[in-house]
Design a protein around this motif. Sequence first.
Motif, PDB file in Angstrom:
ATOM      1  N   ARG A  82       5.664   1.010  10.690  1.00 21.60           N
ATOM      2  CA  ARG A  82       4.825   0.097  11.484  1.00 21.60           C
ATOM      3  C   ARG A  82       3.465  -0.159  10.867  1.00 21.60           C
ATOM      4  O   ARG A  82       2.498  -0.499  11.554  1.00 21.60           O
ATOM      5  N   GLY A  83       3.394   0.020   9.564  1.00 19.89           N
ATOM      6  CA  GLY A  83       2.181  -0.333   8.841  1.00 19.89           C
ATOM      7  C   GLY A  83       1.529   0.822   8.113  1.00 19.89           C
ATOM      8  O   GLY A  83       1.211   1.834   8.725  1.00 19.89           O
ATOM      9  N   ILE A  84       1.387   0.664   6.798  1.00 17.94           N
ATOM     10  CA  ILE A  84       0.663   1.638   5.988  1.00 17.94           C
ATOM     11  C   ILE A  84      -0.448   0.895   5.240  1.00 17.94           C
ATOM     12  O   ILE A  84      -0.409  -0.329   5.107  1.00 17.94           O
ATOM     13  N   ARG A  85      -1.414   1.659   4.771  1.00 19.73           N
ATOM     14  CA  ARG A  85      -2.577   1.049   4.109  1.00 19.73           C
ATOM     15  C   ARG A  85      -2.157   0.248   2.878  1.00 19.73           C
ATOM     16  O   ARG A  85      -1.287   0.660   2.112  1.00 19.73           O
ATOM     17  N   LEU A  86      -2.842  -0.859   2.682  1.00 20.59           N
ATOM     18  CA  LEU A  86      -2.528  -1.784   1.600  1.00 20.59           C
ATOM     19  C   LEU A  86      -3.819  -2.265   0.966  1.00 20.59           C
ATOM     20  O   LEU A  86      -4.761  -2.646   1.659  1.00 20.59           O
ATOM     21  N   ILE A  87      -3.859  -2.251  -0.360  1.00 16.79           N
ATOM     22  CA  ILE A  87      -4.974  -2.809  -1.117  1.00 16.79           C
ATOM     23  C   ILE A  87      -4.396  -3.839  -2.083  1.00 16.79           C
ATOM     24  O   ILE A  87      -3.439  -3.548  -2.802  1.00 16.79           O
ATOM     25  N   LEU A  88      -4.964  -5.029  -2.067  1.00 16.58           N
ATOM     26  CA  LEU A  88      -4.459  -6.115  -2.899  1.00 16.58           C
ATOM     27  C   LEU A  88      -5.379  -6.378  -4.081  1.00 16.58           C
ATOM     28  O   LEU A  88      -6.600  -6.397  -3.944  1.00 16.58           O
ATOM     29  N   LEU A  89      -4.747  -6.612  -5.233  1.00 15.27           N
ATOM     30  CA  LEU A  89      -5.449  -6.975  -6.457  1.00 15.27           C
ATOM     31  C   LEU A  89      -4.764  -8.224  -7.030  1.00 15.27           C
ATOM     32  O   LEU A  89      -3.921  -8.127  -7.923  1.00 15.27           O
ATOM     33  N   PRO A  90      -5.088  -9.404  -6.497  1.00 18.31           N
ATOM     34  CA  PRO A  90      -4.434 -10.626  -6.952  1.00 18.31           C
ATOM     35  C   PRO A  90      -4.817 -10.988  -8.382  1.00 18.31           C
ATOM     36  O   PRO A  90      -5.973 -10.810  -8.781  1.00 18.31           O
ATOM     37  N   THR A  91      -3.854 -11.497  -9.135  1.00 14.36           N
ATOM     38  CA  THR A  91      -4.090 -11.818 -10.545  1.00 14.36           C
ATOM     39  C   THR A  91      -4.045 -13.315 -10.842  1.00 14.36           C
ATOM     40  O   THR A  91      -4.295 -13.710 -11.969  1.00 14.36           O
ATOM     41  N   THR A  92      -3.708 -14.126  -9.854  1.00 14.02           N
ATOM     42  CA  THR A  92      -3.694 -15.577 -10.055  1.00 14.02           C
ATOM     43  C   THR A  92      -4.615 -16.226  -9.034  1.00 14.02           C
ATOM     44  O   THR A  92      -4.881 -15.647  -7.963  1.00 14.02           O
ATOM     45  N   LEU A  93      -5.073 -17.418  -9.345  1.00 14.50           N
ATOM     46  CA  LEU A  93      -5.960 -18.123  -8.429  1.00 14.50           C
ATOM     47  C   LEU A  93      -5.274 -18.382  -7.097  1.00 14.50           C
ATOM     48  O   LEU A  93      -5.868 -18.194  -6.030  1.00 14.50           O
ATOM     49  N   LEU A  94      -4.020 -18.792  -7.126  1.00 18.36           N
ATOM     50  CA  LEU A  94      -3.296 -19.050  -5.882  1.00 18.36           C
ATOM     51  C   LEU A  94      -3.178 -17.777  -5.048  1.00 18.36           C
ATOM     52  O   LEU A  94      -3.368 -17.797  -3.831  1.00 18.36           O
ATOM     53  N   ALA A  95      -2.901 -16.655  -5.682  1.00 16.94           N
ATOM     54  CA  ALA A  95      -2.816 -15.384  -4.960  1.00 16.94           C
ATOM     55  C   ALA A  95      -4.174 -15.020  -4.359  1.00 16.94           C
ATOM     56  O   ALA A  95      -4.239 -14.461  -3.268  1.00 16.94           O
TER      57      ALA A  95
END
Length: 95
Positions: free
Chosen positions: A49-62
């Motif tokens: 039901r949800g765990i911690r998430l960190i995002l590191l987008p590598t494209t402009l759209l992302a």
Amino acid sequence: MRKAKTAKTAQRLLLSFFQKKATKDTTIFALGGGSLLDLVGFVSSIYMRGIRLILLPTTLLAMVDASIGGKTAIDIPFGKNLIGSFYHPEAIFID
């Protein structure tokens, strides 16, 4: 449709989380483009039901679409992004 954002891939990723004994204290780091961030965000939102998430987008759209707003989804044969959730990451790192 992209192959990576499928229910089959999401299931494989979920099984990997269980095999690695991920818990509610686990943090997932997702480094990549929009499709990957959508997939990992969706799986992170439904695992225990949800765990911690960190995002590191590598494209402009992302950076402007997949990261901001918490939209996560996978594709099914009936169309793109039809199964998903809103799940905000703990952090987003954009450069």
